[in-house]
Scaffold this motif. Structure first.
Motif, PDB file in Angstrom:
ATOM      1  N   VAL A 324       1.993   3.904 -28.116  1.00  0.00           N
ATOM      2  CA  VAL A 324       3.165   3.440 -27.353  1.00  0.00           C
ATOM      3  C   VAL A 324       3.232   4.196 -26.027  1.00  0.00           C
ATOM      4  O   VAL A 324       3.405   3.609 -24.947  1.00  0.00           O
ATOM      5  CB  VAL A 324       4.471   3.653 -28.169  1.00  0.00           C
ATOM      6  N   THR A 325       3.072   5.499 -26.125  1.00  0.00           N
ATOM      7  CA  THR A 325       3.112   6.353 -24.930  1.00  0.00           C
ATOM      8  C   THR A 325       1.929   6.049 -24.019  1.00  0.00           C
ATOM      9  O   THR A 325       2.060   5.872 -22.811  1.00  0.00           O
ATOM     10  CB  THR A 325       3.074   7.837 -25.349  1.00  0.00           C
ATOM     11  N   ARG A 326       0.744   5.992 -24.628  1.00  0.00           N
ATOM     12  CA  ARG A 326      -0.462   5.786 -23.830  1.00  0.00           C
ATOM     13  C   ARG A 326      -0.429   4.443 -23.088  1.00  0.00           C
ATOM     14  O   ARG A 326      -0.709   4.379 -21.890  1.00  0.00           O
ATOM     15  CB  ARG A 326      -1.678   5.832 -24.759  1.00  0.00           C
ATOM     16  N   GLU A 327      -0.056   3.386 -23.803  1.00  0.00           N
ATOM     17  CA  GLU A 327      -0.073   2.060 -23.162  1.00  0.00           C
ATOM     18  C   GLU A 327       0.960   1.960 -22.053  1.00  0.00           C
ATOM     19  O   GLU A 327       0.743   1.281 -21.051  1.00  0.00           O
ATOM     20  CB  GLU A 327       0.142   0.976 -24.219  1.00  0.00           C
ATOM     21  N   PHE A 328       2.072   2.659 -22.237  1.00  0.00           N
ATOM     22  CA  PHE A 328       3.076   2.643 -21.180  1.00  0.00           C
ATOM     23  C   PHE A 328       2.525   3.284 -19.908  1.00  0.00           C
ATOM     24  O   PHE A 328       2.659   2.745 -18.807  1.00  0.00           O
ATOM     25  CB  PHE A 328       4.343   3.361 -21.663  1.00  0.00           C
ATOM     26  N   TRP A 329       1.853   4.409 -20.062  1.00  0.00           N
ATOM     27  CA  TRP A 329       1.264   5.072 -18.893  1.00  0.00           C
ATOM     28  C   TRP A 329       0.180   4.214 -18.246  1.00  0.00           C
ATOM     29  O   TRP A 329       0.049   4.178 -17.018  1.00  0.00           O
ATOM     30  CB  TRP A 329       0.671   6.428 -19.293  1.00  0.00           C
ATOM     31  N   VAL A 330      -0.646   3.568 -19.066  1.00  0.00           N
ATOM     32  CA  VAL A 330      -1.714   2.736 -18.495  1.00  0.00           C
ATOM     33  C   VAL A 330      -1.104   1.604 -17.664  1.00  0.00           C
ATOM     34  O   VAL A 330      -1.568   1.299 -16.560  1.00  0.00           O
ATOM     35  CB  VAL A 330      -2.632   2.195 -19.609  1.00  0.00           C
ATOM     36  N   LEU A 331      -0.027   1.015 -18.186  1.00  0.00           N
ATOM     37  CA  LEU A 331       0.673  -0.038 -17.435  1.00  0.00           C
ATOM     38  C   LEU A 331       1.177   0.493 -16.091  1.00  0.00           C
ATOM     39  O   LEU A 331       0.928  -0.105 -15.035  1.00  0.00           O
ATOM     40  CB  LEU A 331       1.850  -0.559 -18.279  1.00  0.00           C
ATOM     41  N   ILE A 332       1.887   1.619 -16.146  1.00  0.00           N
ATOM     42  CA  ILE A 332       2.455   2.199 -14.917  1.00  0.00           C
ATOM     43  C   ILE A 332       1.327   2.574 -13.950  1.00  0.00           C
ATOM     44  O   ILE A 332       1.391   2.304 -12.754  1.00  0.00           O
ATOM     45  CB  ILE A 332       3.265   3.485 -15.243  1.00  0.00           C
ATOM     46  N   ASN A 333       0.284   3.201 -14.488  1.00  0.00           N
ATOM     47  CA  ASN A 333      -0.805   3.662 -13.630  1.00  0.00           C
ATOM     48  C   ASN A 333      -1.527   2.486 -12.989  1.00  0.00           C
ATOM     49  O   ASN A 333      -1.911   2.549 -11.814  1.00  0.00           O
ATOM     50  CB  ASN A 333      -1.777   4.532 -14.444  1.00  0.00           C
ATOM     51  N   ASN A 334      -1.707   1.395 -13.731  1.00  0.00           N
ATOM     52  CA  ASN A 334      -2.338   0.210 -13.137  1.00  0.00           C
ATOM     53  C   ASN A 334      -1.496  -0.348 -11.996  1.00  0.00           C
ATOM     54  O   ASN A 334      -2.044  -0.790 -10.975  1.00  0.00           O
ATOM     55  CB  ASN A 334      -2.567  -0.862 -14.202  1.00  0.00           C
ATOM     56  N   GLU A 335      -0.201  -0.319 -12.151  1.00  0.00           N
ATOM     57  CA  GLU A 335       0.668  -0.782 -11.051  1.00  0.00           C
ATOM     58  C   GLU A 335       0.517   0.125  -9.833  1.00  0.00           C
ATOM     59  O   GLU A 335       0.459  -0.352  -8.689  1.00  0.00           O
ATOM     60  CB  GLU A 335       2.131  -0.818 -11.526  1.00  0.00           C
ATOM     61  N   ASP A 336       0.429   1.435 -10.075  1.00  0.00           N
ATOM     62  CA  ASP A 336       0.232   2.369  -8.956  1.00  0.00           C
ATOM     63  C   ASP A 336      -1.129   2.155  -8.289  1.00  0.00           C
ATOM     64  O   ASP A 336      -1.242   2.193  -7.064  1.00  0.00           O
ATOM     65  CB  ASP A 336       0.345   3.817  -9.454  1.00  0.00           C
ATOM     66  N   ILE A 337      -2.161   1.934  -9.111  1.00  0.00           N
ATOM     67  CA  ILE A 337      -3.500   1.714  -8.551  1.00  0.00           C
ATOM     68  C   ILE A 337      -3.494   0.472  -7.653  1.00  0.00           C
ATOM     69  O   ILE A 337      -3.998   0.489  -6.527  1.00  0.00           O
ATOM     70  CB  ILE A 337      -4.542   1.579  -9.685  1.00  0.00           C
ATOM     71  N   ASP A 338      -2.892  -0.608  -8.138  1.00  0.00           N
ATOM     72  CA  ASP A 338      -2.869  -1.847  -7.350  1.00  0.00           C
ATOM     73  C   ASP A 338      -2.182  -1.644  -6.001  1.00  0.00           C
ATOM     74  O   ASP A 338      -2.673  -2.086  -4.964  1.00  0.00           O
ATOM     75  CB  ASP A 338      -2.149  -2.963  -8.127  1.00  0.00           C
ATOM     76  N   ILE A 339      -1.036  -0.973  -6.024  1.00  0.00           N
ATOM     77  CA  ILE A 339      -0.290  -0.847  -4.762  1.00  0.00           C
ATOM     78  C   ILE A 339      -0.996   0.137  -3.815  1.00  0.00           C
ATOM     79  O   ILE A 339      -0.979  -0.050  -2.594  1.00  0.00           O
ATOM     80  CB  ILE A 339       1.189  -0.459  -5.015  1.00  0.00           C
ATOM     81  N   CYS A 340      -1.649   1.155  -4.378  1.00  0.00           N
ATOM     82  CA  CYS A 340      -2.364   2.103  -3.504  1.00  0.00           C
ATOM     83  C   CYS A 340      -3.601   1.452  -2.888  1.00  0.00           C
ATOM     84  O   CYS A 340      -3.923   1.702  -1.714  1.00  0.00           O
ATOM     85  CB  CYS A 340      -2.756   3.354  -4.278  1.00  0.00           C
ATOM     86  N   GLU A 341      -4.283   0.600  -3.658  1.00  0.00           N
ATOM     87  CA  GLU A 341      -5.439  -0.098  -3.077  1.00  0.00           C
ATOM     88  C   GLU A 341      -4.967  -1.050  -1.975  1.00  0.00           C
ATOM     89  O   GLU A 341      -5.639  -1.223  -0.954  1.00  0.00           O
ATOM     90  CB  GLU A 341      -6.198  -0.859  -4.178  1.00  0.00           C
ATOM     91  N   ARG A 342      -3.813  -1.632  -2.191  1.00  0.00           N
ATOM     92  CA  ARG A 342      -3.271  -2.529  -1.172  1.00  0.00           C
ATOM     93  C   ARG A 342      -2.856  -1.759   0.084  1.00  0.00           C
ATOM     94  O   ARG A 342      -3.058  -2.214   1.217  1.00  0.00           O
ATOM     95  CB  ARG A 342      -2.073  -3.270  -1.770  1.00  0.00           C
ATOM     96  N   ALA A 343      -2.282  -0.570  -0.134  1.00  0.00           N
ATOM     97  CA  ALA A 343      -1.939   0.285   1.012  1.00  0.00           C
ATOM     98  C   ALA A 343      -3.200   0.666   1.778  1.00  0.00           C
ATOM     99  O   ALA A 343      -3.228   0.627   3.014  1.00  0.00           O
ATOM    100  CB  ALA A 343      -1.220   1.545   0.522  1.00  0.00           C
ATOM    101  N   GLN A 344      -4.256   1.004   1.046  1.00  0.00           N
ATOM    102  CA  GLN A 344      -5.513   1.354   1.703  1.00  0.00           C
ATOM    103  C   GLN A 344      -6.031   0.182   2.538  1.00  0.00           C
ATOM    104  O   GLN A 344      -6.463   0.370   3.681  1.00  0.00           O
ATOM    105  CB  GLN A 344      -6.566   1.739   0.660  1.00  0.00           C
ATOM    106  N   ARG A 345      -5.974  -1.025   1.976  1.00  0.00           N
ATOM    107  CA  ARG A 345      -6.469  -2.187   2.721  1.00  0.00           C
ATOM    108  C   ARG A 345      -5.649  -2.390   3.992  1.00  0.00           C
ATOM    109  O   ARG A 345      -6.193  -2.659   5.070  1.00  0.00           O
ATOM    110  CB  ARG A 345      -6.416  -3.451   1.850  1.00  0.00           C
ATOM    111  N   GLY A 346      -4.337  -2.243   3.877  1.00  0.00           N
ATOM    112  CA  GLY A 346      -3.470  -2.445   5.049  1.00  0.00           C
ATOM    113  C   GLY A 346      -3.761  -1.438   6.144  1.00  0.00           C
ATOM    114  O   GLY A 346      -3.851  -1.788   7.326  1.00  0.00           O
ATOM    115  N   ILE A 347      -3.938  -0.189   5.741  1.00  0.00           N
ATOM    116  CA  ILE A 347      -4.241   0.851   6.740  1.00  0.00           C
ATOM    117  C   ILE A 347      -5.583   0.548   7.395  1.00  0.00           C
ATOM    118  O   ILE A 347      -5.769   0.735   8.596  1.00  0.00           O
ATOM    119  CB  ILE A 347      -4.240   2.247   6.069  1.00  0.00           C
ATOM    120  N   GLY A 348      -6.520   0.005   6.601  1.00  0.00           N
ATOM    121  CA  GLY A 348      -7.849  -0.314   7.128  1.00  0.00           C
ATOM    122  C   GLY A 348      -7.869  -1.522   8.053  1.00  0.00           C
ATOM    123  O   GLY A 348      -8.820  -1.706   8.811  1.00  0.00           O
ATOM    124  N   HIS A 349      -6.830  -2.362   7.987  1.00  0.00           N
ATOM    125  CA  HIS A 349      -6.815  -3.555   8.838  1.00  0.00           C
ATOM    126  C   HIS A 349      -6.602  -3.218  10.311  1.00  0.00           C
ATOM    127  O   HIS A 349      -6.750  -4.075  11.169  1.00  0.00           O
ATOM    128  CB  HIS A 349      -5.696  -4.517   8.403  1.00  0.00           C
TER     129      HIS A 349
END
Ligand code: FES
Ligand SMILES: [Fe+2]
Length: 401
Positions: A324-349
């Protein structure tokens, strides 16, 4: 821009202003290969860099291969129980000794000509090297090149710079803030590794602010409510916040496991979220800790080593309760990964040069940016803390006593 530009007052002038007038770091710090290379020397060669969980070295004969910035190092615990770190290079002609973690070793053997080193780094085997005598050769003069290692909060840190202060000095008052958890005795229950198309500093900055909580993590916002966050920063090389209570009413994902016994009243009802400069993101809850170690691979690629640590009292916890704990973190971390990759792309534009800080939510990022600037400008300084917890600051409420 050249390397020399990155240490000028002009490059950091926006970051150096007070938070309410400051700019975020210039876009080059997230995208430029030149900045990335300079950062390896300015930050990763001079700082205490998180490299492992101490529990990963509990077993005798275990050797870990980790990175301090772009350099590979070996971590060992020899028969005498002493933790040591070495450059991952043979003293004969420099070959990389190990490519990956190993267990049950009594000696580290170079694959090239089979020189062998004890886990304390001493050179103990040089097959056929002296078939014909070699002048002035004493194996004792050729041990593995040792680096500084030490433990803090259940984690192993390495430092390549002999002039940097001790690890305890580096983290300032954080050792006493975390003493009640006894993190040195917590053990790794699970680990995961992610490769993320974003600069390591974007991942740290994202961790340091809860401004994005409502929009990026709607589920987390029900567990860890915006209004329950407080800044938690004393003098030391870290940026911190705490939540009280640790979990709101709507979802109890973080409460599925029993808490560690013997915690103080405040530790037992709080979450601690600490970005340890430069590369560790440490979340401590009353019943587990979630640790992210960031390994910068290129300016736009970062490896995250994630580990879940459980207190000694958690020996009986079965996989269902833990998941329960692990899956919750994986969910949260995946959301953080997605938004950080998007931030990286925006800065790179292109078009983005530098931004502004929300004073209420992003003061820790300003503190972090100044730590980065200090390393580039060779300012040997441990940042001050926020002062007493008894007053409201930066728009937070007063931390409940
Ligand atoms: S390079 Fe290691 S033994 Fe020759
Ligand atoms: Fe997040």
């Amino acid at each position: 821009m050249t390397v020399a530009d990155f240490s000028t007052d002009g490059f950091w002038q926006g970051v150096r202003r007070p938070v309410e007038a400051a700019s975020t770091m210039p876009s080059e710090v997230y995208t430029s290969p030149t900045f990335f290379d300079a950062e390896q020397s300015a930050i990763f060669d001079t700082s205490w860099v998180g490299v492992a969980c101490a529990d990963e070295l509990a077993e005798p004969g275990r050797v870990l291969v980790r990175r301090v910035g772009s350099r590979s190092v070996l971590l060992t615990r020899s028969g005498d129980g002493v933790l040591r770190g070495f450059h991952n290079a043979c003293r004969h002609r420099g070959t990389e000794l190990l490519e990956c973690d190993a267990s049950g070793l009594s000696m580290i053997r170079c694959p090239y000509h089979r020189w062998g080193y004890g886990l304390d780094g001493t050179l103990v085997a040089t097959p056929r090297f002296t078939d014909v005598p070699v002048s002035d050769f004493d194996p004792a003069d050729h041990p593995l090149k040792e680096i500084r290692v030490d433990t803090f909060g259940g984690l192993v840190f390495a430092c390549l710079d002999p002039t940097t202060g001790s690890l305890a000095e580096w983290f300032g008052d954080l050792g006493s803030r975390l003493a009640g958890y006894g993190l040195g005795g917590w053990t790794v229950r699970a680990s995961n590794t992610f490769d993320i198309a974003a600069n390591w500093k974007l991942l740290s900055e994202n961790f340091q602010e809860y401004y994005h909580l409502t929009w990026v993590h709607p589920e987390l916002a029900k567990v860890s409510r915006v209004r329950d966050h407080y800044r938690w920063q004393g003098p030391g090389m870290y940026c911190g916040q705490t939540t009280v209570p640790v979990s709101g009413d709507d979802r109890g994902d973080w409460l599925a496991m029993p808490q560690s016994p013997g915690l103080s009243r405040m530790d037992a009802m709080s979450g601690r979220f600490l970005a340890l400069f430069p590369n560790v993101l440490l979340s401590i809850l009353p019943n587990h800790a979630f640790v992210i170690q960031l390994e910068p691979i290129t300016a736009e690629l970062t490896r995250e080593r994630c580990s879940w640590l459980l207190p000694p009292s958690a020996g009986e916890i079965d996989d269902d309760a833990f998941s329960v704990t692990r899956e919750f973190w994986v969910l949260i971390n995946n959301e953080d990964i997605d938004i950080c990759e998007r931030a990286q792309r925006g800065i790179g534009h292109g078009g983005f040069t530098e931004g502004r800080f929300s004073v209420r939510f992003e003061e820790p990022l300003h503190r972090f940016a100044n730590m980065v600037a200090d390393r580039f400008q060779r300012v040997d300084r441990i940042p001050d803390g926020d002062g007493t917890d008894a007053v409201a600051r930066f728009g937070d409420g007063v931390l409940p006593a």
